[in-house]
Design a protein around this motif. Sequence first.
Motif, PDB file in Angstrom:
ATOM      1  N   ASN B 170       0.804  -1.216   0.000  1.00  0.00           N
ATOM      2  CA  ASN B 170       0.000   0.000   0.000  1.00  0.00           C
ATOM      3  C   ASN B 170       0.832   1.259   0.000  1.00  0.00           C
ATOM      4  N   SER B 171       2.138   1.088  -0.040  1.00  0.00           N
ATOM      5  CA  SER B 171       2.979   2.273   0.096  1.00  0.00           C
ATOM      6  C   SER B 171       2.725   3.261  -1.031  1.00  0.00           C
ATOM      7  N   THR B 177      -1.931   9.485  -1.684  1.00  0.00           N
ATOM      8  CA  THR B 177      -2.870  10.159  -0.796  1.00  0.00           C
ATOM      9  C   THR B 177      -2.193  11.351  -0.127  1.00  0.00           C
ATOM     10  N   GLN B 178      -0.950  11.135   0.262  1.00  0.00           N
ATOM     11  CA  GLN B 178      -0.234  12.222   0.938  1.00  0.00           C
ATOM     12  C   GLN B 178       0.026  13.389  -0.007  1.00  0.00           C
ATOM     13  N   SER B 179       0.104  13.073  -1.272  1.00  0.00           N
ATOM     14  CA  SER B 179       0.567  14.106  -2.190  1.00  0.00           C
ATOM     15  C   SER B 179      -0.561  14.873  -2.858  1.00  0.00           C
ATOM     16  N   THR B 180      -1.810  14.530  -2.548  1.00  0.00           N
ATOM     17  CA  THR B 180      -2.908  15.155  -3.298  1.00  0.00           C
ATOM     18  C   THR B 180      -2.948  16.658  -3.102  1.00  0.00           C
ATOM     19  N   TYR B 216      -9.715   8.222 -11.961  1.00  0.00           N
ATOM     20  CA  TYR B 216     -11.165   8.431 -11.871  1.00  0.00           C
ATOM     21  C   TYR B 216     -11.546   9.370 -10.738  1.00  0.00           C
ATOM     22  N   SER B 217     -10.550   9.857 -10.053  1.00  0.00           N
ATOM     23  CA  SER B 217     -10.822  10.629  -8.849  1.00  0.00           C
ATOM     24  C   SER B 217     -11.723  11.828  -9.156  1.00  0.00           C
ATOM     25  N   GLU B 218     -12.585  12.149  -8.184  1.00  0.00           N
ATOM     26  CA  GLU B 218     -13.519  13.266  -8.360  1.00  0.00           C
ATOM     27  C   GLU B 218     -12.767  14.592  -8.309  1.00  0.00           C
ATOM     28  N   ASP B 219     -11.702  14.574  -7.551  1.00  0.00           N
ATOM     29  CA  ASP B 219     -10.935  15.783  -7.296  1.00  0.00           C
ATOM     30  C   ASP B 219     -10.528  16.441  -8.612  1.00  0.00           C
ATOM     31  N   LYS B 220     -10.877  17.709  -8.742  1.00  0.00           N
ATOM     32  CA  LYS B 220     -10.560  18.384  -9.989  1.00  0.00           C
ATOM     33  C   LYS B 220      -9.103  18.823 -10.024  1.00  0.00           C
ATOM     34  N   LYS B 221      -8.602  19.201  -8.853  1.00  0.00           N
ATOM     35  CA  LYS B 221      -7.235  19.709  -8.821  1.00  0.00           C
ATOM     36  C   LYS B 221      -6.304  18.661  -8.238  1.00  0.00           C
ATOM     37  N   PRO B 223      -2.220  17.242  -8.398  1.00  0.00           N
ATOM     38  CA  PRO B 223      -0.893  17.553  -8.924  1.00  0.00           C
ATOM     39  C   PRO B 223      -0.571  16.632 -10.088  1.00  0.00           C
ATOM     40  N   PRO B 224       0.221  17.091 -11.044  1.00  0.00           N
ATOM     41  CA  PRO B 224       0.557  16.238 -12.181  1.00  0.00           C
ATOM     42  C   PRO B 224       1.390  15.051 -11.736  1.00  0.00           C
TER      43      PRO B 224
END
Lengths: 357, 666
Positions: B170-171, B177-180, B216-221, B223-224
Amino acid sequence: MSLWVDKYRPKSLEALSHTKELNYFLQSLSSEARDLPHLLLYGPNGSGKKTRCMALLQAIFGSGVYKLKIDVRQFTTPSNRKLELNVVSSPYHLEITPSDMGNNDRIVIQELLKEVAQVEQVDFQTGSASESGGLAHRYKCVIINEADSLTRDAQAALRRTMEKYSRNIRLIMLCDTMSSIIAPIKSRCLLVRVPSPTNSETIDILEKVCKDEGVSAEAEIFNKIADSSNGNLRNALLTLEAMALNNEMSLKSTSAIIRPDWLVVILKMANHILKDKSVGCLVECRSTLYDLLAHCIPAKTILQELAFALLKNVNDDTLKLAIMKCASTFDERLRLGNKPIYHLEGFIAKVMCETSS
Amino acid sequence: MASNGSPCKRPAVKRSLSSLSSQINEWNESNSGNGIANINAKKAKPMSSSIRKSSYQEPQVIMNGTQDFMPWYMKYEPKVVDEVAIHKLKLKEVTTLLQPMLEGKSNTRIILLSGPSGSSKSTLIKLLANEFVPKFRSRPLNSMTKNSQELKSVVEYCGSSTTVGTSNMNSFNDFLTQSTLRVGSNLSLLLVEDLPNVFHADTRLNFQKTLLRWLYSEDKKLPPLVICLTECEIHSNSYSESSFSVDNQFIAETVLGKEVLSHPFLTRVKFNPINATLMTKFLKIIAKKERASFSEYKWKQVNDHIKELARNCGDIRNAISALEFWATSSLEGIGPRGDLITREQSVSYFHCIGKLIYGSKELSDDNAMINDLMDSTSSLLGDNLKLGILENYSTFHKQKFPIACAEKIVDALSLSDIMSDGNLFTHLSESLEYPCRKLRNVFSTLSSTRPHQDQSPHGRLYFPRESKMRRARAKFEREADEYHDVSFYKYQALHSFKDICHLLGFYAPLIRKKRDFKKKVLNHYLSTLKNDPQESLEIRLKNKDVLSIDDEVDFLNRIGGDIGGINSAQDAAVLDDEVSIRNLSNFRNKGLERLKEAVDNRCGETENEIDDEFEFDPVVDSDDTTRPLCSVGDYNDDDDDDDDDDDDDIYEMLASQSPRKLPTVP
């Protein structure tokens, strides 16, 4: 409900329907149950070898032979690999299929037979059998399906085992063709040829099944089914059932024959090959071939059916000869090689060349 | 790197490198089991140098004195984008892709850079990030406290950082997740160079799922996210494993899977090995700077040597190392040709097939070309190469060549398949060479008579379908086994595998499907008979065989799927298939278990009891059908034509009703 082909499978020697002479022969065998010889039943696919074999056992041991169960047995190869094999057995017999065991059939056969032979069979029915001479059957039967696919190695091993344990074991081998059975085995067995039913016999059987199932059918259609099944009763019955269900239980003489899909594919391919002799066609054929192989249709069968289908479509005798020649060449290569796709495509390419001139 | 190394020690650097690359080549030796260690070993190369310099604006901390002892490929690592050895068009492609992403104006969420090692993938993306990321960072409100220069432009995933022994499945997920939140004022580029252990199937699936979630994430913003994938082929020794999977083709298709790759939010940029012109240019620049390291004798030859290097090697890191070694080694005798030491330029699978089919540009002599090929491509490719030839020879001239030529080629392949020395799995070494030469021979005579000079004769190459076929076959076998069990436990009928292949695999599902349909019609009818339990019971009895169909257990579709032709698409549906097969095996288990239990229970009862039960308990459900055949036979004797007519009437009646009306019947 089980398929008609299973539902109407005769369970006793008396009920066997075609080739009456053979039935009398088997009946006489069963009456001398005490010294049943090793048997080798041979005959084309769908001619009733297994049915007869089971009926014979039923006549000897009673209906207990139909109480089947499957257990998993473990074997260890010399290279210490564990093999698991499903063995179908009843209290009186067990059956094995060499194609399940791959290259290790020698070990499996030896171990299994030794295991069976070491246990003396106790006859609980001694009382009832007393009139037939007591201790009538202290042996267990081992049925070997598809004995022609046993490796030479396994057959050689079998020869020894047959003699050594003949006191406790009777072998019944079933095979389509005897040509790949080695002579020593043939000489130790009573050879029984099981012919496929004639067309009229097939028709009789089909008629009977139709009557029992309440299918109304025109006589003509039986002829057609019998023709298309090529003497294979299993095929004929399955075709009948599929057609009956497809046509609301009433068959007209014009009803379409339902053939196995892979056969239809091969017939189509044969037509295509003769019409379009191009690389593009060859590529299409390759994908069909891959698909047939993926459905576990043996490469040999594909080659055979294809060759016959081609022969049917060709009128010129020299061409027929050429096709047969190609087929035999590539049949040998199939046997020697290990990737059938090269040889099947090679055959098609060669036929295209031969017929295009 | 050695801190106090003297010139004579330098070759050691090169040697450790070559041992690294040989390690990569020998992956298959230590394959699946400890794959992760190897990945790390491989990935360590680019990282160690570049992480430190991820913000290149910082003044060089390394003193001039020690700089001498760095390997050249680190010393002359590009500092600005213009210095990167890459084709201009490729550079433009990546730039135009990256910029809108950083601005947040692009739909692309993942950029995948794939290509062989030493093709400037990571160098380029890091430099680009350093150039663009600070530009697009929005000024934070309290900009006094933070200087955006100090923020890293690149955040890298380090799969190796987790301690050995702990599960790092899971790393990667944690990393993402940490970088969103690395957007807006602390925008940075997420770089994945170091993959989780993709040789482990579950970890790989997890990795792919994580990527899909990201896509597929809902998040619009977001990071590349950039993935640098160093593709390579891992030659597999084992004969049976010659399939298209991550174990021998470490490429994007196998690592990421079809679903991720085909997602519209992912853009893939393929990097090629660096071409000779570019390579020569950069090697010359380096050589000029390192003039002092060359002896007079070597300086005279340096241009030849560079040319030779550039021709042989598309891996810039390796080429620089080789140049360094040549320049600094004390051996004067090494000529420009002869004992050239570069990474063996492995000829990739498709490259190899392409060469065989279309010939080679560089070597006009086919014989020499094939000799080369036979030497360089390890014979390990063996059967796979032949299958590749079979699959692809027809692409020559877009299938427009006489059938006689095709016949010759296939015949050669067929013959080569039987060239064995008795052992089924070891072919004679000539068996590979023969079809290759035949192929070249046939096509070289054809290529002069190219039909359409204007259009490119090259077609698309495909991966052989053999592995696909084998998987389909495995699926068929599994289904046949299940069918065998179902027919045994449910119908007390034994079928041999051969019969299932030939007849039952087709007929039985066909027949059962019809019956299943009838059963559904009948059930509708029965639901209308609630008020008349007696009649309903009678009908149930009469139509036992129809009602006993249970679509959870019975096979209603052709075993192994319909025959429809296996497509030759090169795509690697491998991974998806693995999953689906795994699911498949559980599909029928439940029903089968139930059947087995029922049989076991029945074994305890005497026949007498079974008969009793049969007479007094006629209500049918699927379990009941495990009754031995003999009693069923008895039952069928009672059947007369009347019943079946009855059956037909019901069927006709219901079939004539429109389906909408059925539920409303009281």
